[in-house]
Design an enzyme around this catalytic site. Sequence first.
Site, PDB file in Angstrom:
ATOM      1  N   GLU A 289       5.689  41.402  14.071  1.00  0.00           N
ATOM      2  CA  GLU A 289       4.583  41.512  13.100  1.00  0.00           C
ATOM      3  C   GLU A 289       3.219  41.433  13.777  1.00  0.00           C
ATOM      4  O   GLU A 289       2.320  40.732  13.335  1.00  0.00           O
ATOM      5  CB  GLU A 289       4.720  40.436  12.024  1.00  0.00           C
ATOM      6  CG  GLU A 289       6.040  40.544  11.270  1.00  0.00           C
ATOM      7  CD  GLU A 289       6.133  39.658  10.041  1.00  0.00           C
ATOM      8  OE1 GLU A 289       5.566  38.556  10.067  1.00  0.00           O
ATOM      9  OE2 GLU A 289       6.782  40.086   9.069  1.00  0.00           O
TER      10      GLU A 289
ATOM     11  N   LYS B 204      16.607  33.589  10.867  1.00  0.00           N
ATOM     12  CA  LYS B 204      16.489  33.451   9.411  1.00  0.00           C
ATOM     13  C   LYS B 204      17.851  33.673   8.759  1.00  0.00           C
ATOM     14  O   LYS B 204      18.658  34.441   9.253  1.00  0.00           O
ATOM     15  CB  LYS B 204      15.489  34.468   8.857  1.00  0.00           C
ATOM     16  CG  LYS B 204      14.049  34.181   9.268  1.00  0.00           C
ATOM     17  CD  LYS B 204      13.031  35.044   8.514  1.00  0.00           C
ATOM     18  CE  LYS B 204      11.632  34.762   9.045  1.00  0.00           C
ATOM     19  NZ  LYS B 204      10.563  35.426   8.272  1.00  0.00           N
TER      20      LYS B 204
ATOM     21  N   ASP C  70      14.124  38.785   5.050  1.00  0.00           N
ATOM     22  CA  ASP C  70      13.028  37.810   5.041  1.00  0.00           C
ATOM     23  C   ASP C  70      13.097  36.897   3.816  1.00  0.00           C
ATOM     24  O   ASP C  70      12.328  37.074   2.882  1.00  0.00           O
ATOM     25  CB  ASP C  70      11.691  38.579   5.056  1.00  0.00           C
ATOM     26  CG  ASP C  70      10.533  37.693   5.465  1.00  0.00           C
ATOM     27  OD1 ASP C  70      10.776  36.571   5.920  1.00  0.00           O
ATOM     28  OD2 ASP C  70       9.372  38.142   5.336  1.00  0.00           O
TER      29      ASP C  70
ATOM     30  N   GLU D 212       8.203  30.920  -0.609  1.00  0.00           N
ATOM     31  CA  GLU D 212       7.368  32.113  -0.433  1.00  0.00           C
ATOM     32  C   GLU D 212       7.706  33.257  -1.387  1.00  0.00           C
ATOM     33  O   GLU D 212       6.842  33.751  -2.101  1.00  0.00           O
ATOM     34  CB  GLU D 212       7.470  32.588   1.024  1.00  0.00           C
ATOM     35  CG  GLU D 212       6.695  33.863   1.266  1.00  0.00           C
ATOM     36  CD  GLU D 212       6.885  34.421   2.664  1.00  0.00           C
ATOM     37  OE1 GLU D 212       7.495  33.752   3.518  1.00  0.00           O
ATOM     38  OE2 GLU D 212       6.397  35.543   2.894  1.00  0.00           O
TER      39      GLU D 212
HETATM   40  C1  GCU Z   1       7.211  36.396   6.480  1.00  0.00           C
HETATM   41  C2  GCU Z   1       5.924  35.821   5.987  1.00  0.00           C
HETATM   42  C3  GCU Z   1       4.875  35.764   7.040  1.00  0.00           C
HETATM   43  C4  GCU Z   1       5.430  35.062   8.277  1.00  0.00           C
HETATM   44  C5  GCU Z   1       6.717  35.712   8.713  1.00  0.00           C
HETATM   45  C6  GCU Z   1       7.423  34.945   9.799  1.00  0.00           C
HETATM   46  O1  GCU Z   1       7.057  37.752   6.730  1.00  0.00           O
HETATM   47  O2  GCU Z   1       5.471  36.566   4.903  1.00  0.00           O
HETATM   48  O3  GCU Z   1       3.780  35.083   6.525  1.00  0.00           O
HETATM   49  O4  GCU Z   1       4.511  35.079   9.296  1.00  0.00           O
HETATM   50  O5  GCU Z   1       7.616  35.751   7.646  1.00  0.00           O
HETATM   51  O6  GCU Z   1       8.435  34.342   9.497  1.00  0.00           O
HETATM   52  O7  GCU Z   1       7.005  34.965  10.940  1.00  0.00           O
END
Ligand code: GCU
Length: 834
Positions: free
Chosen positions: A296, A369, A374, A402
């Site tokens: 990300e 995870k 997610d 979340e």
């Molecule tokens: C999800 C979440 C993010 C977080 C990411 C992670 O996508 O929305 O805010 O940074 O998980 O686990 O790194």
Amino acid sequence: MKALLFFASLGFVAAENGLKGWLRYESLPCSSQCRRNLPSGIVALNATETSPVYVAGLELQEGLKDIYGSHAQITHSQCETDSVVVGTIDQYRQTCGRMDEPPELDEDGFWLSTSGQGVQILGQNERGALYGAFEYLSMLAQGNFSEVAYSTNPSAPVRWVNQWDNMDGSIERGYGGESIFFKDGGIVNDLSRAAQYARLLASIRINAVVVNNVNANATTLTPQNIEGLGRIADVFRPYGVQLGISLNFATPQILGGLSTYDPLNKCVIQWWTNVTAQIYKRVPDMAGYLVKADSEGEPGPETYNRTLAQGANLFAKALQPYGGIVMFRAFVYNQLNESNWKADRAKAAVDFFKPLDGKFEENVIVQIKYGPIDFQVREPTSPLFANLFHTNTALEVEVTQEYLGQQSHLLYLPPLWKTVMDFDLRVERQPSVVRDIYTGKRFNRKLGGSAAVVNVGTNATWLGSHLSMSNLYAYGRLAWDPTEDAQEILEDWIRLTFGLDNKVLQTLTRMSMESWPAYENYSGNLGIQTLTDILYTHYGPNPASQDNNGWGQWTRANHKTIGMDRTVSKGTGYTGQYPAEVAAIYENLDTTPDNLVLWFHHVNYTHRLHSGKTVIQHFYDAHYEGAVTAQTFLTQWESLEGKVDPERYEDIRRRLDYQTGHSIVWRDAIVNFYHNLSRIPDEMKRVGNHAWRVEAEDMDLTGYETYVVSPFETASGSMAIVTNSNSTTGTATTTLDFPSGVYDLAINYYDLYGGVSQWEVYLNNRTIGHWIGNNEHTLSHTPSIYLDGHSATRINFRGVQVNQGDVLKIVGTPNGIEPAPLDYISVLPPGTVD
Ligand code: GCU
């Protein structure tokens, strides 16, 4: 004291704000059995004030006083027989003499004996002794004086929590206020909440906290901040909780001024070696690092064509001299193109990590995870657990809700986690239950365990709502022993948090156990994922946001079909990442369980499930059922009035009332969206039929105008009304044409971030209600600046006498950017849900 006992026996409890969590130690009457069994003194076998054993002594003293009003003195050196003795096995031997049969304890394990004359609480180490003290107090606080003598050991050495706190004091995906650790780029001066947090965590046997966000800021490691992190570690230490730190992979470049952050570059290696040495100089017991790399947008080794293992090992080697651990996240994936039917984000973790199996240093743990996407409302078990045999693993769950109602919806999570913990992956056709994999048993790994993203904040309730604390409590219990029963854990939490009243226990247990199925019912069914807005707040409904972007959380819904084909034969090939027996089940539509059918298969809306229903009818029915169940949470809770202190009673009542409305927002949004897409009618004719509704846009409007809401399905009739300007009031009037009687009035409106509008409701010019749009200040979820599924909400006025021909008028006064928006009014005969 007498007065206190008297009140306790009447069931009255003082107002409470939640700060003490499950360690509130409500006063209980002391029966004769209690008097016989309460220890007369406390022997804490360490006199150093910062030691966990010393703290255990204080905890026992306070607990005994709060619960039973007994005043036990603490000593440190004499082993009195009718005392509670707490310490390590070694300390016990030194002070109290030989043990005939010393219990078999692993690191952090403890022995608890209440049989015999006194009470013995003996840890393998000091941390274990403290855990034992909390365990004994938990028994006392539940009025449990049974004679026990047992030892207990952790399922795994790593029982961590992750906080996603930013250095500026905000918390990513946090719903309980600002950070208790950071502010304005540094560490806060007053760390008393950090100490209280450590106390709560020690009581559930959590042994480390990674305090800063996985999306880490390089400035976390300035000398000044290392000193501040040292202060956090100092307040954690007496509770046996260690400090962990998230790293930004590019720190040597961003902060260190190097021209590179290549993990194989000598200067980079030296940089990390040095900074690690500085950290350990200040924090000799630092637990380790958490690293999110090449994920990300976060920097990582791939920038230099190095593998993720080379990246992880860079930190592993820097930590080895000190015994530290690297938690390396498996959450690595790329943006994808939806027009490619073979593309699949769910495959990414195995694709990236399987080839690296065996290439990680021994002190690296790959943190995975629970599902391959997610933290969705339902996902199959991450197949990565079945693909790493020579690598340590840990399970990652989210306590912070979340994608799951953000603490504004009741949701007890362990039943969801258990679908993964208890799942048998059948590696090589042998029993391979996931909890045996991440705890190291299945593949004989020395290291392993679990991590939960928790995100407590400065809010007195910690997480943002009282009832969410059951999830934190249960996480600790399951990290210690993942075979524990979700409901039994919950029942302990309820007794500790709300007292011993049986009706409170039964009611809250039922509500909590129904909460995940209900949420799944009114959000995303059959494995399609949560269907929340993945591009904005991750809170309210927005099914369209899943598709037509590169994030890979696709539903592939069109007007005839829906679901991801993840089969090997026709689809993305994801099923092939599971061991043969499991793959065979998911590969075949006939053997795939209904609750994951759309995760694995692309089918017609008219496809018949094992249940006998079609996919689309299941969607409709589940949403109506889920919303009905959510209404009962409120009524169930209201049956407890007087049995819970007024402060918590009212706070929880208000949230559950909100949830009644928002579950209907969810219900209507999802059923309308798929009804519109598929054009297939609901067999029960509910979708689009609202006999008791008056649309705001159909009322007589002065100072209000119609507004087309986007996404369309988040407004009844896809339209709402807003005031003509941000400074003038609007009036909406209608003549009610319902038979005279008593009704519940539900008014759907939008509560935006950036303004507190006011609304006044009149019946024949008589005020019947008033409310203000301040959810952004009183509820925990991420607010929205738009009229959408996040801001859509409802206010209820129950038991209103309405006569046919009455004139209902709503006057809205805008404020800030919030134009007093209104969606519709429901005039509901009592018991009707719509
Ligand atoms: C999800 C979440 C993010 C977080 C990411 C992670 O996508 O929305 O805010 O940074 O998980 O686990 O790194």
